[in-house]
Design an enzyme around this catalytic site. Structure first.
Site, PDB file in Angstrom:
ATOM      1  N   HIS A 158      -8.777  17.939  44.997  1.00 30.67           N
ATOM      2  CA  HIS A 158      -8.030  18.287  43.784  1.00 30.67           C
ATOM      3  C   HIS A 158      -8.754  19.391  43.013  1.00 30.67           C
ATOM      4  CE1 HIS A 158      -5.662  17.015  40.066  1.00 30.67           C
ATOM      5  NE2 HIS A 158      -6.632  17.748  39.545  1.00 30.67           N
ATOM      6  N   GLU A 159     -10.049  19.185  42.784  1.00 34.13           N
ATOM      7  CA  GLU A 159     -10.831  20.178  42.046  1.00 34.13           C
ATOM      8  C   GLU A 159     -11.006  21.457  42.859  1.00 34.13           C
ATOM      9  OE1 GLU A 159     -11.244  19.689  39.086  1.00 34.13           O
ATOM     10  OE2 GLU A 159     -11.284  17.532  38.777  1.00 34.13           O
ATOM     11  N   HIS A 206      -7.971  23.677  42.470  1.00 35.14           N
ATOM     12  CA  HIS A 206      -8.037  24.447  41.216  1.00 35.14           C
ATOM     13  C   HIS A 206      -8.939  25.666  41.394  1.00 35.14           C
ATOM     14  CE1 HIS A 206      -5.806  21.780  38.656  1.00 35.14           C
ATOM     15  NE2 HIS A 206      -6.667  20.769  38.735  1.00 35.14           N
TER      16      HIS A 206
END
Length: 270
Positions: free
Chosen positions: A59-60, A63
């Site tokens: 997820h990170e 980004h």
């Protein structure tokens, strides 16, 4: 100069051993559950926590990778592309608290701590895509896990999950663990896409708001996730979230009892 630059980029993109350990734990515990080896409760706990941590790292990473392509060339030097959870700005917010929330209430509440130098990125659409990239990882995880469970993968009628006292559940341990992990991914995606300050849903719409509105909302952003968790934990909001998630399970043909068995096994200490 070229060699040094190439070497630096290689280090910035090298996958962290910590992430590899998490991924190996996820795979190994899944194998143990699929073959019936060891304690099913502990196996489900390791599988779900490791899988949840892997998804948070990705997820990170999503980004960060999107921000890099959007114009923030400082991302690599910060270690965000190594998938190392210790490199993110707030390990507590991004990893510790989400895991605690899972243990406490079985809710996939995501954090977020990739520091992006937004002034290096031009265009409101790019800023929105950077914020959307993380939740899309949760959506992808949810789709894959739900398809596996709904398709009957890993279900073995001759090997139902067992309790510590010799009792048996309706379903096998591995698809039940996958269903619970899918539940976490679905709830994480739903909650994180809400336009709540501090979450990615707000980050998606923030570039399109006026400067005055953004300035007024900014002081409340650090508390958005905690307020949302309190609402989900203590009010009817939690029931609405559960009902919506079960409807999504139905769309994939997944029996909600899979998730129930997975959650019970996950809480092996009970």
């Amino acid at each position: 100069m070229t060699f040094a630059s190439t070497s630096q980029r290689s280090v910035e993109n090298r996958v962290s051993p910590i992430f590899l350990v998490l991924a190996a734990t996820f795979v190994a515990s899944g194998w143990a559950l699929g073959t019936g080896w060891g304690n099913a409760g502990i196996g489900v706990f390791l599988f779900v926590v490791a899988g949840w941590m892997v998804s948070l790292c990705l997820h990170e990473y999503a980004h960060a990778r999107t921000a890099l392509h959007g114009g923030d060339i400082t991302i690599g030097a910060k270690g965000y592309l190594t998938l190392n959870p210790l490199k993110y700005g707030h390990v507590l917010l991004s990893f510790v608290l989400p895991v605690i929330f899972v243990i406490m209430g079985g809710i996939g509440l995501p954090g977020g701590a990739v520091y992006i130098e937004r002034d290096r990125i031009s265009g409101r659409l790019k800023h929105s895509l950077i914020s959307a990239a993380g939740p899309l990882v949760n959506v992808a995880f949810a789709v894959v896990t739900l398809l596996l469970v709904g398709g009957g993968w890993f279900e073995d009628p001759d090997m139902p999950a067992t309790t510590g006292d010799g009792g048996m559940y309706v379903h096998s341990a591995l698809p039940s663990a996958l269903a619970f992990l899918a539940y976490l991914q679905v709830t994480a995606a739903i909650l994180n896409l809400l336009p709540v300050p501090g979450l990615d849903g707000y980050g998606i719409i923030e570039p399109w708001l006026s400067y005055k509105t953004r300035r007024a909302i900014a002081p409340y952003a650090p508390y958005g996730m905690l307020v949302l968790f309190a609402l989900v934990w203590q009010s009817q909001v939690g029931q609405w979230l559960f009902d919506l998630t079960m409807r999504i399970f139905d769309l994939f043909g997944v029996d909600g009892r899979y998730m129930g068995v997975g959650y019970e096994l996950f809480r092996f200490w009970n």
